[in-house]
Design an enzyme around this catalytic site. Structure first.
Site, PDB file in Angstrom:
ATOM      1  CD  GLU A   1      -3.153  -0.926   1.943  1.00  0.00           C
ATOM      2  OE1 GLU A   1      -4.169  -0.425   0.968  1.00  0.00           O
ATOM      3  OE2 GLU A   1      -3.553  -1.148   2.895  1.00  0.00           O
TER       4      GLU A   1
ATOM      5  CD  GLU B   1      -3.865  -5.776   3.237  1.00  0.00           C
ATOM      6  OE1 GLU B   1      -2.988  -4.884   3.704  1.00  0.00           O
ATOM      7  OE2 GLU B   1      -3.706  -6.374   2.201  1.00  0.00           O
TER       8      GLU B   1
END
Length: 266
Positions: free
Chosen positions: A120, A140
């Site tokens: 990210e 995730e």
């Protein structure tokens, strides 16, 4: 220069090098790391002598994402920084380049793990170099979590949507070669040389006119979601003033005189 126990800061000429420094945890995000990162971005923005930024990790890893033990309620190191978060509740997002874009070019030098929050943060950088054994991915969903650092928005704008969705929905790892193949990174280099390559790219940027470099970066991001007509108009607004600068005149003069230009941000 700033820095914290989990984020080191050093200068390499006109380049600010920020190093995620928690190797025992594969540089998993911690409060000291996030505070140090944010302060590093601010330092680069405020110091005109800094022309580029390199982000890397210590100990053969880039960043393994959020500290899941801390997320599970077992505490996060660096409680002394809690006041910084209270004063600026968005500090962690700015640190991860979700809510903040430095005006100087940011080059990522990746070795080893660059997964979850690491991938990210990567999406907030401008140029990306990785060692051939580096690993990328958004894990995730495998943990029942959501990649809330911006990936469901930014990734599909940076790589083809089918690849973005596969990365987001499978939570599987990607090799450096595969990441380069889908356009997530730009360079794959021998292991242990990503930082050297990133610094070499930074030196090429540093040799250019800083006002021009910053205006070009700003224009690219500013016009990304505009129509072509609106984008071209906005580009003129950014670009024409550069031609009136002393640096632009110096660049042309240096070319004619066959010498390196001396830019003064003027």
């Amino acid at each position: 220069m700033g820095g914290t126990e989990h984020l080191t800061v050093q200068r390499e000429g006109a380049t600010l090098v920020l190093t995620l420094n928690r190797p025992e945890a594969r540089n998993a995000l911690s409060l000291p790391m996030l505070v140090g990162l944010y302060d590093g971005w601010v330092e680069a923005d405020e110091d005109d002598a800094i022309r580029s930024i390199v982000l890397t990790g210590a100990g053969g890893a880039f960043c393994a994402g959020m500290d899941l033990k801390a997320l599970a309620g077992k505490g996060m190191e660096g409680e002394q920084y809690r006041d910084r978060l209270k004063a600026d509740p968005d500090l962690h997002w700015k640190a991860m380049l979700r809510h903040h874009r430095p005006r100087k070019p940011v080059i990522a030098a990746v070795e080893g793990y660059c997964v979850a929050g690491g991938t990210e943060i990567l999406q907030g950088t401008d140029i990306r170099v990785a060692g051939e054994s580096a690993t990328f991915g958004l894990f995730e969903v495998k943990r029942g979590l959501f990649p809330i650092g911006g990936s469901t928005v930014r990734l599909q704008r940076q790589i083809p949507r089918t690849h973005a969705l596969e990365m987001l929905l499978t939570g599987r790892p990607y090799s450096a070669r595969e990441a380069a193949g889908i356009g997530l990174i730009g360079h794959v280099v021998p292991d242990g040389t990503a930082l050297d390559k990133a610094l070499a790219v930074a030196e090429q940027i540093n040799a250019c006119g800083p006002l021009a470099v910053e205006a070009v970066k700003a224009s690219v991001y500013e016009t990304a979601e505009m129509t072509e007509t609106d984008g071209l108009a906005a580009e003129l607004g950014r670009g024409w003033p550069i031609f009136d600068t002393a640096d632009a005149k110096e660049g042309s003069r240096a070319f004619a005189e066959k010498r390196p230009p001396v830019y003064r941000r003027a």
